[in-house]
Motif scaffolding. Structure first.
Motif, PDB file in Angstrom:
ATOM      1  N   ALA A 154      15.219  -9.182  -5.117  1.00  0.00           N
ATOM      2  CA  ALA A 154      14.163  -8.185  -5.242  1.00  0.00           C
ATOM      3  C   ALA A 154      12.782  -8.816  -5.068  1.00  0.00           C
ATOM      4  O   ALA A 154      11.916  -8.265  -4.377  1.00  0.00           O
ATOM      5  N   GLU A 155      12.582  -9.967  -5.677  1.00  0.00           N
ATOM      6  CA  GLU A 155      11.286 -10.632  -5.539  1.00  0.00           C
ATOM      7  C   GLU A 155      11.030 -11.069  -4.109  1.00  0.00           C
ATOM      8  O   GLU A 155       9.905 -10.984  -3.602  1.00  0.00           O
ATOM      9  N   VAL A 156      12.084 -11.520  -3.432  1.00  0.00           N
ATOM     10  CA  VAL A 156      11.941 -11.926  -2.029  1.00  0.00           C
ATOM     11  C   VAL A 156      11.535 -10.721  -1.171  1.00  0.00           C
ATOM     12  O   VAL A 156      10.647 -10.815  -0.319  1.00  0.00           O
ATOM     13  N   LEU A 157      12.168  -9.583  -1.407  1.00  0.00           N
ATOM     14  CA  LEU A 157      11.858  -8.389  -0.623  1.00  0.00           C
ATOM     15  C   LEU A 157      10.440  -7.899  -0.887  1.00  0.00           C
ATOM     16  O   LEU A 157       9.733  -7.494   0.041  1.00  0.00           O
ATOM     17  N   ARG A 158      10.012  -7.927  -2.146  1.00  0.00           N
ATOM     18  CA  ARG A 158       8.644  -7.502  -2.452  1.00  0.00           C
ATOM     19  C   ARG A 158       7.625  -8.441  -1.819  1.00  0.00           C
ATOM     20  O   ARG A 158       6.588  -7.995  -1.304  1.00  0.00           O
ATOM     21  N   ALA A 159       7.910  -9.733  -1.849  1.00  0.00           N
ATOM     22  CA  ALA A 159       6.995 -10.682  -1.214  1.00  0.00           C
ATOM     23  C   ALA A 159       6.930 -10.467   0.294  1.00  0.00           C
ATOM     24  O   ALA A 159       5.862 -10.538   0.908  1.00  0.00           O
ATOM     25  N   GLN A 160       8.094 -10.173   0.899  1.00  0.00           N
ATOM     26  CA  GLN A 160       8.111  -9.910   2.336  1.00  0.00           C
ATOM     27  C   GLN A 160       7.308  -8.651   2.672  1.00  0.00           C
ATOM     28  O   GLN A 160       6.551  -8.614   3.659  1.00  0.00           O
ATOM     29  N   ALA A 161       7.447  -7.601   1.869  1.00  0.00           N
ATOM     30  CA  ALA A 161       6.687  -6.375   2.117  1.00  0.00           C
ATOM     31  C   ALA A 161       5.184  -6.616   1.979  1.00  0.00           C
ATOM     32  O   ALA A 161       4.383  -6.120   2.775  1.00  0.00           O
ATOM     33  N   GLN A 162       4.799  -7.408   0.969  1.00  0.00           N
ATOM     34  CA  GLN A 162       3.378  -7.715   0.787  1.00  0.00           C
ATOM     35  C   GLN A 162       2.838  -8.524   1.957  1.00  0.00           C
ATOM     36  O   GLN A 162       1.705  -8.296   2.419  1.00  0.00           O
ATOM     37  N   ASP A 163       3.634  -9.472   2.456  1.00  0.00           N
ATOM     38  CA  ASP A 163       3.194 -10.261   3.619  1.00  0.00           C
ATOM     39  C   ASP A 163       2.993  -9.379   4.841  1.00  0.00           C
ATOM     40  O   ASP A 163       2.030  -9.560   5.602  1.00  0.00           O
ATOM     41  N   VAL A 164       3.901  -8.418   5.043  1.00  0.00           N
ATOM     42  CA  VAL A 164       3.754  -7.530   6.200  1.00  0.00           C
ATOM     43  C   VAL A 164       2.529  -6.642   6.061  1.00  0.00           C
ATOM     44  O   VAL A 164       1.813  -6.382   7.035  1.00  0.00           O
ATOM     45  N   ARG A 165       2.251  -6.173   4.859  1.00  0.00           N
ATOM     46  CA  ARG A 165       1.049  -5.360   4.656  1.00  0.00           C
ATOM     47  C   ARG A 165      -0.214  -6.181   4.926  1.00  0.00           C
ATOM     48  O   ARG A 165      -1.167  -5.691   5.537  1.00  0.00           O
ATOM     49  N   GLU A 166      -0.231  -7.433   4.475  1.00  0.00           N
ATOM     50  CA  GLU A 166      -1.385  -8.286   4.744  1.00  0.00           C
ATOM     51  C   GLU A 166      -1.535  -8.555   6.234  1.00  0.00           C
ATOM     52  O   GLU A 166      -2.647  -8.560   6.776  1.00  0.00           O
ATOM     53  N   ALA A 167      -0.410  -8.773   6.909  1.00  0.00           N
ATOM     54  CA  ALA A 167      -0.473  -8.987   8.358  1.00  0.00           C
ATOM     55  C   ALA A 167      -0.970  -7.744   9.079  1.00  0.00           C
ATOM     56  O   ALA A 167      -1.772  -7.839  10.024  1.00  0.00           O
ATOM     57  N   GLY A 168      -0.538  -6.562   8.643  1.00  0.00           N
ATOM     58  CA  GLY A 168      -1.036  -5.326   9.234  1.00  0.00           C
ATOM     59  C   GLY A 168      -2.516  -5.134   8.987  1.00  0.00           C
ATOM     60  O   GLY A 168      -3.244  -4.677   9.874  1.00  0.00           O
ATOM     61  N   ARG A 169      -2.976  -5.507   7.783  1.00  0.00           N
ATOM     62  CA  ARG A 169      -4.406  -5.387   7.484  1.00  0.00           C
ATOM     63  C   ARG A 169      -5.225  -6.336   8.375  1.00  0.00           C
ATOM     64  O   ARG A 169      -6.290  -5.965   8.885  1.00  0.00           O
ATOM     65  N   ARG A 170      -4.725  -7.555   8.549  1.00  0.00           N
ATOM     66  CA  ARG A 170      -5.435  -8.490   9.428  1.00  0.00           C
ATOM     67  C   ARG A 170      -5.450  -7.989  10.873  1.00  0.00           C
ATOM     68  O   ARG A 170      -6.450  -8.139  11.583  1.00  0.00           O
ATOM     69  N   ALA A 171      -4.338  -7.413  11.308  1.00  0.00           N
ATOM     70  CA  ALA A 171      -4.291  -6.876  12.680  1.00  0.00           C
ATOM     71  C   ALA A 171      -5.284  -5.741  12.859  1.00  0.00           C
ATOM     72  O   ALA A 171      -5.938  -5.632  13.908  1.00  0.00           O
ATOM     73  N   VAL A 172      -5.427  -4.888  11.838  1.00  0.00           N
ATOM     74  CA  VAL A 172      -6.397  -3.791  11.926  1.00  0.00           C
ATOM     75  C   VAL A 172      -7.822  -4.335  11.971  1.00  0.00           C
ATOM     76  O   VAL A 172      -8.674  -3.843  12.739  1.00  0.00           O
ATOM     77  N   MET A 173      -8.109  -5.377  11.183  1.00  0.00           N
ATOM     78  CA  MET A 173      -9.443  -5.964  11.207  1.00  0.00           C
ATOM     79  C   MET A 173      -9.739  -6.604  12.560  1.00  0.00           C
ATOM     80  O   MET A 173     -10.850  -6.469  13.103  1.00  0.00           O
ATOM     81  N   GLU A 174      -8.751  -7.292  13.129  1.00  0.00           N
ATOM     82  CA  GLU A 174      -8.965  -7.893  14.446  1.00  0.00           C
ATOM     83  C   GLU A 174      -9.178  -6.827  15.513  1.00  0.00           C
ATOM     84  O   GLU A 174     -10.042  -6.971  16.386  1.00  0.00           O
ATOM     85  N   GLU A 175      -8.417  -5.758  15.456  1.00  0.00           N
ATOM     86  CA  GLU A 175      -8.588  -4.674  16.423  1.00  0.00           C
ATOM     87  C   GLU A 175      -9.945  -4.010  16.259  1.00  0.00           C
ATOM     88  O   GLU A 175     -10.600  -3.650  17.245  1.00  0.00           O
ATOM     89  N   GLY A 176     -10.387  -3.868  15.010  1.00  0.00           N
ATOM     90  CA  GLY A 176     -11.714  -3.309  14.782  1.00  0.00           C
ATOM     91  C   GLY A 176     -12.809  -4.199  15.344  1.00  0.00           C
ATOM     92  O   GLY A 176     -13.808  -3.707  15.892  1.00  0.00           O
ATOM     93  N   GLY A 177     -12.648  -5.536  15.212  1.00  0.00           N
ATOM     94  CA  GLY A 177     -13.630  -6.448  15.795  1.00  0.00           C
ATOM     95  C   GLY A 177     -13.688  -6.346  17.303  1.00  0.00           C
ATOM     96  O   GLY A 177     -14.777  -6.363  17.905  1.00  0.00           O
ATOM     97  N   LYS A 178     -12.522  -6.210  17.941  1.00  0.00           N
ATOM     98  CA  LYS A 178     -12.507  -6.053  19.400  1.00  0.00           C
ATOM     99  C   LYS A 178     -13.168  -4.740  19.812  1.00  0.00           C
ATOM    100  O   LYS A 178     -13.928  -4.700  20.788  1.00  0.00           O
TER     101      LYS A 178
END
Length: 317
Positions: free
Chosen positions: A260-284
């Motif tokens: 369960a902890e592994v899955l929650r950590a994986q979900a949090q990592d994906v959300r952070e990666a999505g947030r970074r992708a949105v910020m990069e797209e906004g910069g472009k």
């Protein structure tokens, strides 16, 4: 002179029509179900066949023009598809992208689709070249060039569309991943095992990632162990986050670490990666928004600011 019936020339046609009528009535009589005695293999066939034969009305036994044309053109399309394969190559890349797009890894079928797209491009290029040739006249070089360019554009466009399909499907899977990971974590935290949690999530959710997890469960039920089935999910996709998710689940299943902890950590990592992708797209997009401001709005503003001064100088002079 009169014939046997008193009229010349009517005996021959009358006899022919009577003969045809008699043959037709005999065929109808012989074709009645009473006179059709089934043979031994026909009587034994219903008990030896594996599945019941579908009805001809439901199967559509009549062959229309489109299907007949497809049957006639299939060998030609197959030969052209093999020619495209020899010319372009890259079967491994095509198979990989077909898997990423969620399609069967049938390279021959994809090459046939490329041939069809190339034929459509050829027709479009030939039509455009014919219009230009009729308008301007002269040489046939533009017509031939546009026809060849249309064929090449059609073949390349089908290849690029496959890449677009794969990227779009992976984007949907990446958007679904955090929610699916959270559901898996909740199911595992409630006491479900790894297989039970996957079954529950596949039953309750819909989407591309749920479909891929269902394929993993099908492979596990077919005899493969769960880590091997999950590794197939990582092999069929090109997402690093899903590969890390599979690695984490495999390690948790094999070593018994808290899943369960592994899955929650994986979900949090994906959300952070999505947030970074949105910020990069906004910069472009912010940089792209400066183009009309610098090249359109700013010159017009300068013109409005300078034009009154030029007008005053011209009036003074």
């Amino acid at each position: 002179m009169s014939g046997p019936w008193g009229v010349d020339g009517l005996s021959g046609p009358g006899a022919g029509l009577g003969l045809l009528l008699g043959i037709g009535l005999a065929l109808v009589w012989l074709g009645l179900p009473v006179h059709r005695r089934p043979r031994l293999e026909q009587r034994l066939h219903p008990y030896l066949r594996d599945a019941p034969k579908p009805s001809r009305l439901l199967a559509g036994s009549q062959v229309d023009g489109a299907s007949a044309l497809g049957v006639l053109l299939r060998p030609v399309v197959g030969d052209l598809a093999r020619g495209v394969e020899r010319m372009l190559g890259g079967s491994a890349s095509v198979r990989r992208r077909l898997l990423r797009a969620g399609r069967a890894p049938d390279v021959d079928k994809f090459r046939a689709e490329q041939v069809v797209w190339g034929a459509v491009g050829t027709v479009a290029g030939a039509a455009l070249g014919t219009v230009l040739w009729l308008d301007n006249g002269g040489s046939l070089v533009p017509l031939v060039s546009l026809t060849l360019c249309g064929c090449g554009i059609g073949i390349v466009a089908r290849d690029q569309w496959l890449s677009h399909e794969a990227n779009r499907r992976e984007a949907r899977m990446l958007a679904e991943f955090p929610t699916v990971a959270e559901l898996l974590a909740l199911a595992v935290g409630a006491g479900e095992g790894a297989v039970g949690a996957l079954e529950r999530v596949c039953r309750l959710s819909r989407g591309e990632l749920a479909t891929e997890l269902g394929r993993c469960l099908a492979d596990a039920r077919a005899g493969a162990n769960l880590p091997t089935a999950l590794q197939g999910l990582a092999d069929r996709t090109g997402l690093p986050s899903l590969a890390r998710f599979v690695d984490g689940m495999v390690v948790a299943v094999q070593r018994g670490t808290p899943l369960a902890e592994v899955l929650r950590a994986q979900a949090q990592d994906v959300r952070e990666a999505g947030r970074r992708a949105v910020m990069e797209e906004g910069g472009k997009k912010e940089i792209l928004m400066m183009v009309p401001v610098v090249f359109l709005v700013l010159p017009v503003t300068v013109l409005f600011a300078v034009f009154p001064g030029f007008s005053l100088l011209q009036f003074t002079l």
